[in-house]
Structures are given as structure tokens and as C-alpha cells.
Design a protein around this motif. Sequence first.
Motif, PDB file in Angstrom:
ATOM      1  N   GLY A 153       0.811  -1.215   0.000  1.00 25.23           N
ATOM      2  CA  GLY A 153       0.000   0.000   0.000  1.00 25.23           C
ATOM      3  C   GLY A 153       0.842   1.261   0.000  1.00 25.23           C
ATOM      4  N   ILE A 154       1.942   1.262   0.752  1.00 26.69           N
ATOM      5  CA  ILE A 154       2.834   2.435   0.771  1.00 26.69           C
ATOM      6  C   ILE A 154       3.379   2.701  -0.635  1.00 26.69           C
ATOM      7  CG2 ILE A 154       5.043   3.280   1.612  1.00 26.69           C
ATOM      8  CD1 ILE A 154       2.956   3.474   3.730  1.00 26.69           C
ATOM      9  N   VAL A 155       3.795   1.630  -1.305  1.00 26.49           N
ATOM     10  CA  VAL A 155       4.353   1.790  -2.655  1.00 26.49           C
ATOM     11  C   VAL A 155       3.288   2.317  -3.615  1.00 26.49           C
ATOM     12  CG1 VAL A 155       5.369   0.565  -4.600  1.00 26.49           C
ATOM     13  CG2 VAL A 155       6.091   0.006  -2.272  1.00 26.49           C
ATOM     14  N   LEU A 156       2.092   1.734  -3.572  1.00 28.02           N
ATOM     15  CA  LEU A 156       1.027   2.148  -4.493  1.00 28.02           C
ATOM     16  C   LEU A 156       0.565   3.575  -4.203  1.00 28.02           C
ATOM     17  CD1 LEU A 156      -1.135  -1.121  -4.702  1.00 28.02           C
ATOM     18  CD2 LEU A 156       0.547  -0.243  -6.347  1.00 28.02           C
ATOM     19  N   LEU A 157       0.486   3.954  -2.930  1.00 30.61           N
ATOM     20  CA  LEU A 157       0.093   5.325  -2.604  1.00 30.61           C
ATOM     21  C   LEU A 157       1.153   6.322  -3.048  1.00 30.61           C
ATOM     22  CD1 LEU A 157      -1.472   4.844   0.952  1.00 30.61           C
ATOM     23  CD2 LEU A 157      -2.668   5.529  -1.137  1.00 30.61           C
ATOM     24  N   THR A 158       2.411   5.922  -2.983  1.00 30.62           N
ATOM     25  CA  THR A 158       3.478   6.799  -3.482  1.00 30.62           C
ATOM     26  C   THR A 158       3.323   7.031  -4.977  1.00 30.62           C
ATOM     27  OG1 THR A 158       4.953   5.924  -1.770  1.00 30.62           O
ATOM     28  CG2 THR A 158       5.969   7.107  -3.614  1.00 30.62           C
ATOM     29  N   ILE A 159       3.026   5.972  -5.713  1.00 36.98           N
ATOM     30  CA  ILE A 159       2.789   6.116  -7.153  1.00 36.98           C
ATOM     31  C   ILE A 159       1.563   6.990  -7.402  1.00 36.98           C
ATOM     32  CG2 ILE A 159       2.200   4.840  -9.253  1.00 36.98           C
ATOM     33  CD1 ILE A 159       3.765   2.470  -8.108  1.00 36.98           C
ATOM     34  N   LEU A 160       0.539   6.809  -6.569  1.00 34.18           N
ATOM     35  CA  LEU A 160      -0.688   7.596  -6.722  1.00 34.18           C
ATOM     36  C   LEU A 160      -0.419   9.082  -6.533  1.00 34.18           C
ATOM     37  CD1 LEU A 160      -3.842   7.321  -7.056  1.00 34.18           C
ATOM     38  CD2 LEU A 160      -3.943   7.360  -4.563  1.00 34.18           C
ATOM     39  N   VAL A 161       0.420   9.427  -5.577  1.00 35.88           N
ATOM     40  CA  VAL A 161       0.711  10.835  -5.309  1.00 35.88           C
ATOM     41  C   VAL A 161       1.407  11.486  -6.496  1.00 35.88           C
ATOM     42  CG1 VAL A 161       2.168  12.361  -3.917  1.00 35.88           C
ATOM     43  CG2 VAL A 161       0.740  10.647  -2.805  1.00 35.88           C
ATOM     44  N   PHE A 162       2.298  10.748  -7.150  1.00 34.53           N
ATOM     45  CA  PHE A 162       3.060  11.330  -8.261  1.00 34.53           C
ATOM     46  C   PHE A 162       2.351  11.173  -9.612  1.00 34.53           C
ATOM     47  CE2 PHE A 162       6.388  10.799  -5.087  1.00 34.53           C
ATOM     48  CZ  PHE A 162       7.070  11.997  -5.213  1.00 34.53           C
ATOM     49  N   SER A 163       1.221  10.495  -9.643  1.00 35.13           N
ATOM     50  CA  SER A 163       0.495  10.339 -10.903  1.00 35.13           C
ATOM     51  C   SER A 163      -0.220  11.637 -11.269  1.00 35.13           C
ATOM     52  CB  SER A 163      -0.516   9.196 -10.772  1.00 35.13           C
ATOM     53  OG  SER A 163      -1.317   9.128 -11.937  1.00 35.13           O
ATOM     54  N   ARG A 164      -0.129  11.992 -12.529  1.00 36.00           N
ATOM     55  CA  ARG A 164      -0.789  13.228 -12.973  1.00 36.00           C
ATOM     56  C   ARG A 164      -2.293  13.060 -13.116  1.00 36.00           C
ATOM     57  NH1 ARG A 164      -1.451  13.443 -18.692  1.00 36.00           N
ATOM     58  NH2 ARG A 164      -0.647  11.576 -19.759  1.00 36.00           N
ATOM     59  N   ARG A 216      -3.087  15.931  -2.041  1.00 34.52           N
ATOM     60  CA  ARG A 216      -2.666  16.693  -0.867  1.00 34.52           C
ATOM     61  C   ARG A 216      -2.892  15.894   0.422  1.00 34.52           C
ATOM     62  NH1 ARG A 216      -5.538  20.973  -3.586  1.00 34.52           N
ATOM     63  NH2 ARG A 216      -4.092  22.429  -4.583  1.00 34.52           N
ATOM     64  N   ARG A 217      -4.027  15.211   0.469  1.00 32.44           N
ATOM     65  CA  ARG A 217      -4.338  14.458   1.693  1.00 32.44           C
ATOM     66  C   ARG A 217      -3.392  13.274   1.871  1.00 32.44           C
ATOM     67  NH1 ARG A 217     -11.019  14.220   1.669  1.00 32.44           N
ATOM     68  NH2 ARG A 217     -11.354  16.434   2.135  1.00 32.44           N
ATOM     69  N   VAL A 218      -3.180  12.524   0.824  1.00 32.00           N
ATOM     70  CA  VAL A 218      -2.346  11.327   0.923  1.00 32.00           C
ATOM     71  C   VAL A 218      -0.884  11.703   1.127  1.00 32.00           C
ATOM     72  CG1 VAL A 218      -1.545   9.287  -0.328  1.00 32.00           C
ATOM     73  CG2 VAL A 218      -3.958   9.941  -0.419  1.00 32.00           C
ATOM     74  N   ALA A 219      -0.461  12.830   0.573  1.00 30.01           N
ATOM     75  CA  ALA A 219       0.943  13.222   0.672  1.00 30.01           C
ATOM     76  C   ALA A 219       1.364  13.489   2.113  1.00 30.01           C
ATOM     77  CB  ALA A 219       1.208  14.459  -0.180  1.00 30.01           C
ATOM     78  N   VAL A 220       0.436  13.901   2.971  1.00 37.82           N
ATOM     79  CA  VAL A 220       0.793  14.245   4.356  1.00 37.82           C
ATOM     80  C   VAL A 220       1.281  13.022   5.129  1.00 37.82           C
ATOM     81  CG1 VAL A 220      -0.092  15.098   6.549  1.00 37.82           C
ATOM     82  CG2 VAL A 220      -0.671  16.285   4.429  1.00 37.82           C
ATOM     83  N   PRO A 221       0.477  11.942   5.255  1.00 43.61           N
ATOM     84  CA  PRO A 221       1.009  10.780   5.998  1.00 43.61           C
ATOM     85  C   PRO A 221       2.170  10.091   5.291  1.00 43.61           C
ATOM     86  CG  PRO A 221      -1.125  10.267   5.024  1.00 43.61           C
ATOM     87  CD  PRO A 221      -0.918  11.732   4.845  1.00 43.61           C
ATOM     88  N   LEU A 222       2.178  10.093   3.958  1.00 46.68           N
ATOM     89  CA  LEU A 222       3.298   9.479   3.251  1.00 46.68           C
ATOM     90  C   LEU A 222       4.597  10.220   3.521  1.00 46.68           C
ATOM     91  CD1 LEU A 222       2.169   8.365  -0.328  1.00 46.68           C
ATOM     92  CD2 LEU A 222       2.881   6.944   1.599  1.00 46.68           C
ATOM     93  N   THR A 223       4.542  11.538   3.514  1.00 42.65           N
ATOM     94  CA  THR A 223       5.737  12.323   3.819  1.00 42.65           C
ATOM     95  C   THR A 223       6.228  12.032   5.225  1.00 42.65           C
ATOM     96  OG1 THR A 223       4.974  14.088   2.330  1.00 42.65           O
ATOM     97  CG2 THR A 223       6.672  14.654   3.951  1.00 42.65           C
ATOM     98  N   PHE A 224       5.288  11.922   6.154  1.00 45.84           N
ATOM     99  CA  PHE A 224       5.678  11.600   7.524  1.00 45.84           C
ATOM    100  C   PHE A 224       6.345  10.231   7.590  1.00 45.84           C
ATOM    101  CE2 PHE A 224       4.577   9.395  11.508  1.00 45.84           C
ATOM    102  CZ  PHE A 224       5.265  10.201  12.404  1.00 45.84           C
ATOM    103  N   PHE A 225       5.806   9.250   6.884  1.00 47.49           N
ATOM    104  CA  PHE A 225       6.367   7.900   6.902  1.00 47.49           C
ATOM    105  C   PHE A 225       7.809   7.909   6.409  1.00 47.49           C
ATOM    106  CE2 PHE A 225       7.349   3.880   4.827  1.00 47.49           C
ATOM    107  CZ  PHE A 225       7.002   2.959   5.800  1.00 47.49           C
ATOM    108  N   TYR A 226       8.039   8.501   5.265  1.00 47.21           N
ATOM    109  CA  TYR A 226       9.394   8.506   4.701  1.00 47.21           C
ATOM    110  C   TYR A 226      10.340   9.375   5.531  1.00 47.21           C
ATOM    111  CZ  TYR A 226       7.623   6.163   0.519  1.00 47.21           C
ATOM    112  OH  TYR A 226       7.074   5.262  -0.350  1.00 47.21           O
ATOM    113  N   ALA A 227       9.851  10.530   6.000  1.00 49.72           N
ATOM    114  CA  ALA A 227      10.706  11.416   6.786  1.00 49.72           C
ATOM    115  C   ALA A 227      11.072  10.778   8.123  1.00 49.72           C
ATOM    116  CB  ALA A 227      10.010  12.756   7.011  1.00 49.72           C
ATOM    117  N   TYR A 228      10.104  10.128   8.741  1.00 51.53           N
ATOM    118  CA  TYR A 228      10.372   9.490  10.030  1.00 51.53           C
ATOM    119  C   TYR A 228      11.364   8.344   9.866  1.00 51.53           C
ATOM    120  CZ  TYR A 228       9.457   7.634  14.690  1.00 51.53           C
ATOM    121  OH  TYR A 228       9.591   7.202  15.981  1.00 51.53           O
TER     122      TYR A 228
END
Length: 659
Positions: free
Chosen positions: A306-317, A325-337
Motif C-alpha cells: 500500500g505504501i508503494v502504491l500510494l506513493t505512485i498515486l501521489v506522483f500520478s498526474r 494533498r491528503r495522501v501526501a501528508v502521511p506518506l511524507t511523515f512515513f518517509y521522513a520518520y
Amino acid sequence: MRGPELILPDRPIPRWVRWALLALLVWYLVIGLWYASYGLAPGRPRFYDERYSLENVQSLIFSDSWRPASFWYPSLAYLPQTAVLAGIEMVHQWTGWPALAIHDGENFTPLAYLVARSMCVLYGAGALLLVFLLGYRMFSPEAGLLAALIFSMVPRYLHHVGFFKPDVLLVMMCALALLVIMRAAERPSLGTYALSGTVIGLALATKLNGGITAIPLVVSTVLNWRHGKRIWFWLAVAGVLSAAIFLVLNPHFVATLFFFRHNLRRYEQQAGKYGGSHLNAPLRQLELLVRTDYHGAVIGTLAIIGIVLLTILVFSRFTDPLLRRRVAVPLTFFYAYSAGCAVVSPFTRFTIVLPMTLVTSLAAAWVIVGLLSRVYGEEPWRRAVVTAALLAIAMLTIVPGTRFVYVRVAPATSDMAATAIKNRMKPLQGREVCSEVEELPSTLGRGQNRAIVHFSESLEGLSPAARARCDAEVWLVEPTVSGEERAAVVERLAAARGSTATALLFEPAPLRRRGPAIAIVLDPWQREKPNTGIAFTKVSQQGWQASLGPSAVEGELITPWIWSPERSVANIETVVLVEGEPQDLTWIAKSRKPRGSFYFIPRFQIPPAGVTLEVRYPGERSIEEIPAYALRWLPPGQEGAGDSLQPSEFEEETEDPVG
């Protein structure tokens, strides 16, 4: 409802989801409070780390100083509990009710422990609801409910819910920060940014790694750059607010940073000792997430997918901008943490990935609900498939979490017997236990200070001499024996051992103790000082020999204690002939200085003709000496010169904290 509607943010919450969320919350509170109520002995906290926060609670309530006694954690880790306990103590002073006392003059009372831990359970309940709201805002009510279920039943998380440490409050603050930052990403304004900065400051004041929640706000600001210069001003306001809140709550922050650096140095030492580096830390984090004490293999794998697919979803045009915007917030936290923890410390502890389960639970729920949405329909077979899938998910989440709590709150009778033996036969070094309980570990204790356990299907089948040489016997009580008869059975076992023996009975009880009824009979041998040195002489490239004369005291037995450079008993051959019978060699513990292992030979009596010890290796060894000595024992009840643990010239290798 048709399948695609199961992934639809901001859809009204169905009634069944509300009831299911309430049931989940109630079940979480039941098992959380049950876990928190276990082990409330005054002055003896079940968890070692509780003492750091309790020191500060005691200092703030019962002294005139506002300076914390311990700086292991920032102030928000203990201030809420301090406020509540201070209120209870105030009522106790007014009313004089003994039941409201939180301190008995020496230690905190069980009430104090229960209140402090119960507040952590409430933090966990808040985190559960926040995870539901995150899933609801990102995906759908069903996804939010499933994410809350997966998150709240993580065994490692339930473990931290049950004792007084800031980890659960940190998780709740991170979840709250993600929610308010998500709002700021959708509708940037001075108010949403100020609220985000406030929550980030509170997360930082709970534990220093809570400051990583600021990174999603910065990334959201970059994505909303079209709002002009004012959005950068709002970000600066959020930064000032978060820093101000942290400094107000932690005026002695320099000391907190000092202890943080001390912890980092300790983690670096552990990384060098047990393996670990900055580069492989993210892999170690993923490894922890798929362990049974976190998500498990199935849910953990779905979470990573799911993390991988959501990352692709965020960068998909093709992705909706609001969803991005909503999905990018927890994903950014996951990678940054993940990256932040890897950069700061090469050693990945169990607790470090707890905040990451916020995002992995959301990702796993999104994948599962997305799959079910493609199957869901009006046809009976579709409903059957979805029902079976939901039952499987419940088995993979609720059952492991509940079982985790039950196993720890209701200890096994074999564990209780082992604890009793360790507490009542000190020192343990060289002692022997005869047991017909297979659940008992093969050794009791740590390092050199261990007792060895000899297993037998039936102790009655052992010779009287073999049983007499054991310090304790562990018996299985037949299930057919009633409760009243068990006490008589235990008394007979103690009487058969001798007048110096004592017996204990451990019986199962619903929700308190599990396993079969077990009786232990304690009749420990007495240690005689000093130890007898054993001088080995090299007789060949592969062999060493030592001779021991007859016992100096009548009835005295010895336990040879031998060091060897070999860390596996399979690579060492020891022959000890006692009246023509070879004796077994038992591995005890590893040593670091010098590198090798400790072994001992079960106690025996040296015959009048003496005995020869021979150590042989399968190949040539460049060994200069083999340090060894013999522990001396006198029969139970016989006066000895002392029973204290002898100092060792070796440095023991401690247990691996990573597990």
C-alpha cells in the motif's frame, strides 16, 4: 452499495460503521485497562522504564523544586499524569481517605500506577479515533474503520499502552498533527498553520522524534506555493509557535538534549555489538513491521504494498489534486520518520517504528478495502467472499492483539514456577533442577548465574540419588486431582524429599493463570567456599587434562566450571570419568573477554581414587590455557561456609536486546 463506493472520501459515515467503531473502542479499552492493571506491586514497577517518569512525578508533587529529577523524556511525557495524581493527592489530604493515597512514604501505591497507566490507555483510545478520522478523510469510512482496527490491535502497541511511558502519547500527537496538517494542506490559512504549529510543538514536547511531524507541513507548503508569500509567513508562524511551546514546557531543554545524545551513543554501541548501520536501518524498520508483534507477515506485506502504491498515486498526474494533498501528508511523515531515525541512529529499537504504524495501518486498510470493493456486490457468492475476507482480517488483527494481552496478564504456571525457583535459590550458578514440565526453559538465569534444568517424562522414574542431587523438583499435578487433594499431594512430595524441603503449588485460574497445575519442591544444596581451582595441562595438540583428588569434606559434591574458546558444544569433546561413567558437558553462557563460552558438568562426588577431566578438540587449537574451577556443594541442611556468588574474572556477554 456498489463496490467503487467503498473508496470515496468525505462520504457520510454509515450507522453500522459507527457501531462497529464503538465496539472496537470498547474492546480496546477493556484489554488495555486489563493490561494496565497487571503488576501493580508498590515500589516494584512491572516495567523498568516507568521509573524515569515516576521520579519526575514524585519530584514535582512532593518537593518544592520545579526542576525535573530525570531528563530522559521531555516534560509532556509526565506532566498530564502529574497533574491528575496531584489532584488525587490533594483530595487525599483533604479527606484523609487511605484509598486515595498515591504514595506511602517510600513508594508509589498501586493506585498511582493504575492512574498513570490508565491515562496511557486513554491516549491510545484517542489515537484509535484519530486513525479512523485519517482513513475517513483520505479514503472512506470503511477504510478508516479497518485502519483503526489494524492499528489498535498491534501487539507491540498494546504493550506500550499498558505502562507509563510517552510512546503512546507520541503516537497520538503524531496522528493529531497529521490530521491538522492535512487540513492546512487543503485550506491553507493563518489559523490552520497556527494550529499545526501548536500540535507539532506538543508532539516535540512529548518525545524529541515528534518534531519530525513538522516535515509534512513544510512539504505541504511547497505544494501550495501558488498561494504566494503569505503561506511562507504562515509557515514561519507555525515554526515559532512550535518552538515556543516546546521551550515553555521544557525550560531545561539543554539537559534533555544531553540525555538524548547519551542515548544515541548507547545505541551506537549496541549497533556495533549486535549489528546495524545507518544504511540498513530502513530495512530493519520494514523487518519489524512484518513481525508478529507488529502487523504480522500478511498485514505487514499488504501495508508495504500500500505504501508503494500510494506513493505512485501521489506522483500520478491523473490523481485528484485534493486526494494528492491528503495522501501526501502521511506518506511524507512515513518517509521522513524512517529516514530521520536512520540518520540519527544506526540501531533500530522495537519502539522506534510505533509512529510508523499510523501510516502502515492506513495503507493496509486502503489495499484491503480496494480489493474488497472489486468483489462486493449483491450476488450471494460476492457477499460470502467479502464476509470470509473480513473474518480472516479479524483473525489476523483482533486475535493476535487479544492473545498478546492475555498471555502477559495471565502468566503460565510454568513461568511462575521458574520465577519462584530463581527468586528462592540465589545464587543460581551451578544449580540443577529436575523437571517433568517441558515448558520450563532449559536454563534459568542469565550469564554465568544460571541453573540447568534436566527434563524427564516422569521424576518417579529417576533414581533417588539423581533426584537428591537436584536443588529443586518440578512436578506436574494430574488434572484429575481436585483442588483440595492437590495440597495433600504437595505436602507428600515435600515430605518425601526430606525435612529441609519446602513446596509451592501453582494452579491455573480463569483470566489470571494458565497452564497445568505445577508443584515445585525446593531443597537447595549449600555452597561451600572457596571454589576449588582446576589446573588443566596440555597433553597434545587437541587435548587437555586435569586431575582432581577426593573430596575434602565428606558428602561434598563439585560442579566443574570450564571456559572454552568454542562457542558451540558440538565443537568440543569433554570426557569426565566418574567411577567409569562419562559425564555430560552443558553450555551455559557466552563470554566476550576472553571470547568463548562457559560450560559446566553436572555435580558429582569425587571418588576416593580421584577423577581425571579431559578436554579434546576436533582440530588443532592455539590455546594457552583453559581457566576452570569447581563449585563445592554440601547437602541441604548442612552448615556451609557461605552461599554467595563467587566473582568471575570473565566478562559476560549479555542478552541481545533486539531479541
